[in-house]
Write a protein that holds these residues in place. Sequence first.
Motif, mmCIF file in Angstrom:
data_model
loop_
_atom_site.group_PDB
_atom_site.id
_atom_site.type_symbol
_atom_site.label_atom_id
_atom_site.label_comp_id
_atom_site.label_asym_id
_atom_site.label_seq_id
_atom_site.Cartn_x
_atom_site.Cartn_y
_atom_site.Cartn_z
ATOM 1 N N THR A 4 10.826 -1.266 6.718
ATOM 2 C CA THR A 4 12.104 -1.091 6.052
ATOM 3 C C THR A 4 13.130 -0.465 6.989
ATOM 4 O O THR A 4 14.319 -0.777 6.936
ATOM 5 C CB THR A 4 11.924 -0.189 4.812
ATOM 6 N N SER A 5 12.655 0.410 7.881
ATOM 7 C CA SER A 5 13.552 1.154 8.762
ATOM 8 C C SER A 5 14.119 0.307 9.892
ATOM 9 O O SER A 5 15.240 0.546 10.359
ATOM 10 C CB SER A 5 12.811 2.355 9.358
ATOM 11 N N GLY A 33 16.112 -5.957 2.263
ATOM 12 C CA GLY A 33 15.451 -4.977 1.402
ATOM 13 C C GLY A 33 16.084 -4.756 0.054
ATOM 14 O O GLY A 33 15.586 -3.950 -0.735
ATOM 15 N N GLY A 34 17.200 -5.425 -0.227
ATOM 16 C CA GLY A 34 17.908 -5.167 -1.463
ATOM 17 C C GLY A 34 18.883 -4.014 -1.300
ATOM 18 O O GLY A 34 19.079 -3.492 -0.198
ATOM 19 N N PRO A 35 19.536 -3.577 -2.362
ATOM 20 C CA PRO A 35 20.499 -2.478 -2.277
ATOM 21 C C PRO A 35 19.878 -1.229 -1.672
ATOM 22 O O PRO A 35 18.751 -0.857 -1.999
ATOM 23 C CB PRO A 35 20.906 -2.248 -3.731
ATOM 24 N N ALA A 114 10.404 2.451 -1.601
ATOM 25 C CA ALA A 114 10.795 1.302 -2.412
ATOM 26 C C ALA A 114 11.459 1.780 -3.693
ATOM 27 O O ALA A 114 10.999 2.720 -4.338
ATOM 28 C CB ALA A 114 9.575 0.450 -2.729
ATOM 29 N N ASP A 115 12.555 1.140 -4.056
ATOM 30 C CA ASP A 115 13.311 1.487 -5.259
ATOM 31 C C ASP A 115 13.180 0.329 -6.236
ATOM 32 O O ASP A 115 13.820 -0.715 -6.067
ATOM 33 C CB ASP A 115 14.776 1.733 -4.884
ATOM 34 N N ARG A 116 12.335 0.496 -7.234
ATOM 35 C CA ARG A 116 12.099 -0.577 -8.204
ATOM 36 C C ARG A 116 12.405 -0.074 -9.610
ATOM 37 O O ARG A 116 11.846 0.914 -10.060
ATOM 38 C CB ARG A 116 10.661 -1.074 -8.121
ATOM 39 N N ARG A 117 13.316 -0.757 -10.263
ATOM 40 C CA ARG A 117 13.706 -0.387 -11.626
ATOM 41 C C ARG A 117 13.509 -1.613 -12.517
ATOM 42 O O ARG A 117 14.277 -2.558 -12.465
ATOM 43 C CB ARG A 117 15.164 0.051 -11.652
ATOM 44 N N GLY A 118 12.453 -1.591 -13.289
ATOM 45 C CA GLY A 118 12.147 -2.740 -14.118
ATOM 46 C C GLY A 118 11.585 -3.878 -13.288
ATOM 47 O O GLY A 118 11.082 -3.695 -12.182
ATOM 48 N N SER A 119 11.689 -5.074 -13.796
ATOM 49 C CA SER A 119 11.075 -6.235 -13.147
ATOM 50 C C SER A 119 12.021 -7.001 -12.244
ATOM 51 O O SER A 119 11.585 -7.825 -11.446
ATOM 52 C CB SER A 119 10.527 -7.192 -14.212
ATOM 53 N N TYR A 121 14.894 -5.503 -10.389
ATOM 54 C CA TYR A 121 15.626 -4.759 -9.363
ATOM 55 C C TYR A 121 14.662 -4.328 -8.266
ATOM 56 O O TYR A 121 13.614 -3.748 -8.523
ATOM 57 C CB TYR A 121 16.294 -3.525 -9.967
ATOM 58 N N ALA A 122 15.033 -4.595 -7.036
ATOM 59 C CA ALA A 122 14.239 -4.149 -5.887
ATOM 60 C C ALA A 122 15.204 -3.714 -4.789
ATOM 61 O O ALA A 122 16.067 -4.484 -4.354
ATOM 62 C CB ALA A 122 13.329 -5.262 -5.381
ATOM 63 N N GLY A 123 15.084 -2.466 -4.369
ATOM 64 C CA GLY A 123 15.959 -1.943 -3.330
ATOM 65 C C GLY A 123 15.235 -0.884 -2.516
ATOM 66 O O GLY A 123 14.012 -0.789 -2.522
ATOM 67 N N VAL A 124 16.016 -0.089 -1.798
ATOM 68 C CA VAL A 124 15.470 0.953 -0.927
ATOM 69 C C VAL A 124 16.229 2.251 -1.179
ATOM 70 O O VAL A 124 17.464 2.251 -1.268
ATOM 71 C CB VAL A 124 15.604 0.572 0.558
ATOM 72 N N THR A 125 15.487 3.345 -1.296
ATOM 73 C CA THR A 125 16.076 4.675 -1.396
ATOM 74 C C THR A 125 15.730 5.448 -0.129
ATOM 75 O O THR A 125 14.573 5.474 0.302
ATOM 76 C CB THR A 125 15.527 5.432 -2.622
#
Length: 250
Positions: A4-5, A33-35, A114-119, A121-125
Amino acid sequence: MQLTSAPLVAWGNAWLAGHVGLDDAVDAVERRGGPNLIGTVPADDLPFDSGAPLRTALVRLRGLDLSVFRLALPTWGDPFGLVGPKELNQAALEAQEGVLLQLADTQIGLVPTADRRGSSYAGVTWTPYRATNTPPQVPGLAEAEQRLKLALIEVGRTLEGITDIAGFEPGVHEELGTLEAHQAPPLAHGYPPRAHRLAAQAERLARVIALAEPASDRGMTSGQAEERRRALHTLDMAVRRAHVAAHAAI
């Protein structure tokens, strides 16, 4: 090794060097990686706002004389690319990756999750940490290339005669080819051709390691299985150093 980095380092450095604009750099990172958002900021003196988009954070850091993005790829027993303190090192070791940001008079670490909210949304925090203001030791391209070459020779010799040398399940070679056909180049505009070649080789070998490690050790003695494990570990260390050297070569 699904990093990811690495895109943030590659495109961030290309942006700082003037090869791409900020929007193009952030778009390239988020395509992979998404948002990207800043997570919880653990200290008041860190120049981030919790929940800020990556673009906003980069604009603020540029105003603080952000000069370079550095890739860290540590693993247990080999904290490669880390400089401390303990909190940053621990988080980066658990993630097995991180980014160091050099500002005018300080250094900051970012560790992704990994930032996953529900089914859907996929992003990075990115969680920020204070970092010791010391540049990490990074091999040059020539040194990293040589180490990778020697590791491949050593691994080949070690695995000679071991049953099920590849250790791949059926269909893995096809899967590897499919991944390569759809993979974006690991580096951004502005990197020298030698760095592009090294990064591409390291990325391919990282996939080989990842696909080999979960495979069973059927047909091997316990001694042969241990030799295979050590050989893959040796190659993994060389691959990590090649990735870091390539990303530092702009």
